[in-house]
Design an enzyme around this catalytic site. Structure first.
Site, short mmCIF file in Angstrom:
data_model
loop_
_atom_site.label_atom_id
_atom_site.label_comp_id
_atom_site.label_asym_id
_atom_site.label_seq_id
_atom_site.Cartn_x
_atom_site.Cartn_y
_atom_site.Cartn_z
N ARG A 104 0.01 4.36 2.03
CA ARG A 104 0.29 4.18 3.45
C ARG A 104 1.79 4.26 3.73
O ARG A 104 2.26 5.08 4.52
CB ARG A 104 -0.25 2.82 3.91
N ASP B 169 0.88 -1.17 0.00
CA ASP B 169 0.00 0.00 0.00
C ASP B 169 0.92 1.22 0.00
O ASP B 169 1.35 1.70 1.04
CB ASP B 169 -0.90 -0.02 1.24
N SER C 115 -4.20 0.18 22.60
CA SER C 115 -2.81 -0.18 22.90
C SER C 115 -1.88 0.99 22.64
O SER C 115 -0.88 1.18 23.35
CB SER C 115 -2.39 -1.39 22.05
N GLU D 199 1.34 2.27 13.48
CA GLU D 199 0.27 2.24 12.48
C GLU D 199 -0.88 1.48 13.13
O GLU D 199 -1.06 0.29 12.87
CB GLU D 199 0.76 1.59 11.18
N GLU E 287 1.13 -3.76 26.58
CA GLU E 287 0.54 -3.73 27.91
C GLU E 287 1.40 -4.48 28.93
O GLU E 287 1.22 -4.32 30.14
CB GLU E 287 -0.86 -4.36 27.90
#
Length: 543
Positions: free
Chosen positions: A170, A167, A274, A260, A246
């Protein structure tokens, strides 16, 4: 040593180059290769240093009072307070540690800090062979295990990573945002959240980052190590950390965070949570986030072809003699089932019947709990007379660099990305005239399959004579699961305009300009949602 940092409780033993007590006049005997072992066998958390050929610890350190100081890339000093039966007062014991390389030094520091934190939190548990029970993280508490397993399996495949890398909108936008803002990266510590293949970490290293911690929970972490090691000019400044953000521990705070975290409709997969957790855990005050702001854009649309396509899927269940079986009793359920799927594809922006509005999510300020539910009021003024088939949505994100502010957009008419656009299709369309007001609500509630349940209501209000009564003429609602979209993903078709439709450039067909002040330009939001102004004023104060 493969990826020691962040593998919580997995690595409790380290091979060292040498160790010696600071008070010892002769350290030669202990300067041979030794093993450092974290242990809780006796119910007391200890750090033991053993000769490789011996089973009895040469030096024991109480982790509860231990302090570790870094003297250089591969040298540290560990000091702990203790007591001696022949003395009434306590004394400090110093141990000089020489590591084999810098990576092992960082791993050791991380493990010691993590063990000390567990002692303070009362989490120390004695188990067979000195292993320690891994506690559930916040991620585990809110996401069902089957969804988590499939999610990390999916992102652990090179095939999917290739799809994202190819992509070019992106990947190219991320590259430009990083390289054009070298001043934000040069000499800085960077954390790459959900690093995947490690491509963004490599971009950050190219921009001059002092060190990059690439945090990735899936098996893609192993591929990231290979890719990064294949670029030796950059790999010395990148450490791959396998684990969830986490749960993992990092040896230092970050000046800048890159990620991303966007899914379909920006919020699908719930990785934004997150992202903000990582911000709170790892980012220094006044640190930067790439990206720092996200916007969900919405506008009503009219697409007769799409509506008929979805409705026709249920025609199978109208058969009265399917191998002698009448299927019609399930037709209604099937019809509603097909309309409960959001449509993911690229569409012609001329299908929009009103200028779009947007809802802002400020990644720098949003709390994790703010992302559990979105309740967005809708208000549009129709530009044309049409049959409205639902709500079209897309998103963009801002890289607020010190040198250049760059947007990554998934808007219809802009170069297509692998996110495409998303449309919520009503099973009962509503009719509007040009100038008529359309109101409603987009309500999204997070669920434990890492996605959202969408509740959409659109209504048309009285138009023309009698409008002062503000009566509702038509209302249509639907419930959709963002986790189960219909991936149509066709390229935009050239739709002929109806005779009563006049060409109206609702949104630009070019990529959104990159200047920060464009947040306020009318062509991006000709009709703001009620809370957009306050959100943007707050954000622009930080730009």
């Amino acid at each position: 040593m493969e990826g020691p940092i962040g593998q919580k409780h997995k690595q409790l033993e380290f091979a060292l180059a040498s160790v010696s007590e600071l008070s010892s006049s002769s350290s030669a005997a202990k300067s041979k290769p030794v093993v450092a072992r974290f242990s809780a066998d006796s119910g007391v958390a200890e750090l033991r240093f053993l000769q490789e050929s011996e089973s009895i610890a040469a030096i024991n350190v109480d982790l509860q009072t231990a302090k570790l100081f870094k003297l250089g890339p591969v040298q540290s000093v560990c000091i702990s307070e203790g007591s001696d039966s022949s003395k009434e007062t306590s004394y400090s014991r110093g141990v000089s540690i020489q590591f084999r390389n810098e990576e092992e030094s960082r791993a050791f520091h991380c493990t010691l800090e993590q063990r000390k934190k567990e002692i303070l939190q009362g989490k120390e548990l004695q188990l067979p062979n000195g292993t320690v029970l891994d506690t559930r993280s916040k991620f585990d508490d809110k996401i069902e295990p089957s969804s988590s397993k499939m999610y990390f399996h999916y992102y652990g495949q090179l095939l999917h990573q290739q799809n994202m890398l190819q992509d070019y909108v992106r990947t190219g936008t991320y590259f430009a945002a990083v390289i054009e803002n070298r001043s934000d990266f040069i000499g800085r510590v960077v954390v790459d959240v959900g690093a995947g293949s490690g491509i963004l970490s490599l971009f950050a290293a190219q921009a001059g980052a002092k060190h990059v911690y690439a945090v990735e929970a899936s098996e893609m972490a192993e591929y990231a190590r290979k890719l990064i090691s294949g670029n030796p000019s950059l790999s010395q400044r990148i450490t791959v950390v396998k684990g969830k953000v986490e749960e993992v521990e990092l040896p230092e705070k970050a000046d800048i965070m890159i990620s991303e975290p966007m899914g379909t409709l920006l919020v699908n997969e719930r990785m934004l949570e997150s992202y903000v957790i990582a911000r709170d855990r790892f980012l220094l005050p006044n640190g930067k986030m790439f990206p720092s702001v996200g916007r969900i854009h919405m506008a009503p649309f009219s697409d007769e072809y799409l509506f008929i396509e979805i409705a026709n899927k249920a025609l199978f269940w109208q058969q009265q003699n399917y191998y002698g079986v009448d299927l019609t009793s399930l037709y209604g359920s099937a019809f509603q089932g097909y309309f409960s799927q959001p449509v993911v594809d690229a569409f012609d922006p001329r299908l929009l019947v009103a200028p779009p509005i947007f809802h802002v999510i400020d990644f720098m300020k949003s709390k994790e709990e703010d992302l559990y539910e979105f309740d967005i009021p809708l208000r549009f003024i129709s530009s044309v007379g049409a049959r409205v088939h639902g709500l079209a949505c897309w998103f963009d994100v801002l890289f607020n660099g010190s040198t250049v502010q760059r947007w990554l957009t998934t808007a219809p008419g802009a170069p297509t990305t692998h996110w495409y656009q998303l449309r919520c299709v009503l099973s009962q369309p509503i009719y509007v005239m040009a100038g008529q007001e359309i109101t409603g609500r987009l309500h999204m509630i997070a669920h434990n399959a890492q996605s959202y349940t969408i509740y959409l209501t659109l209504s048309t209000k009285m138009w023309g004579p009698g409008a002062e009564q503000e009566g509702i003429l038509q209302t249509s609602s639907c419930k959709l699961d963002l986790k189960e979209p219909y991936y149509r993903m066709s390229q935009p078709q050239a739709y002929p305009l109806a005779q009563d439709q006049q060409q109206h450039p609702l949104i630009s067909t070019q990529d959104i300009p990159i200047q920060s002040q464009d947040l306020e330009e009318a062509e991006l939001m000709q009709q703001p949602s009620p809370n957009s102004d306050a959100q943007l004023n707050s954000i622009m104060g930080n730009v």
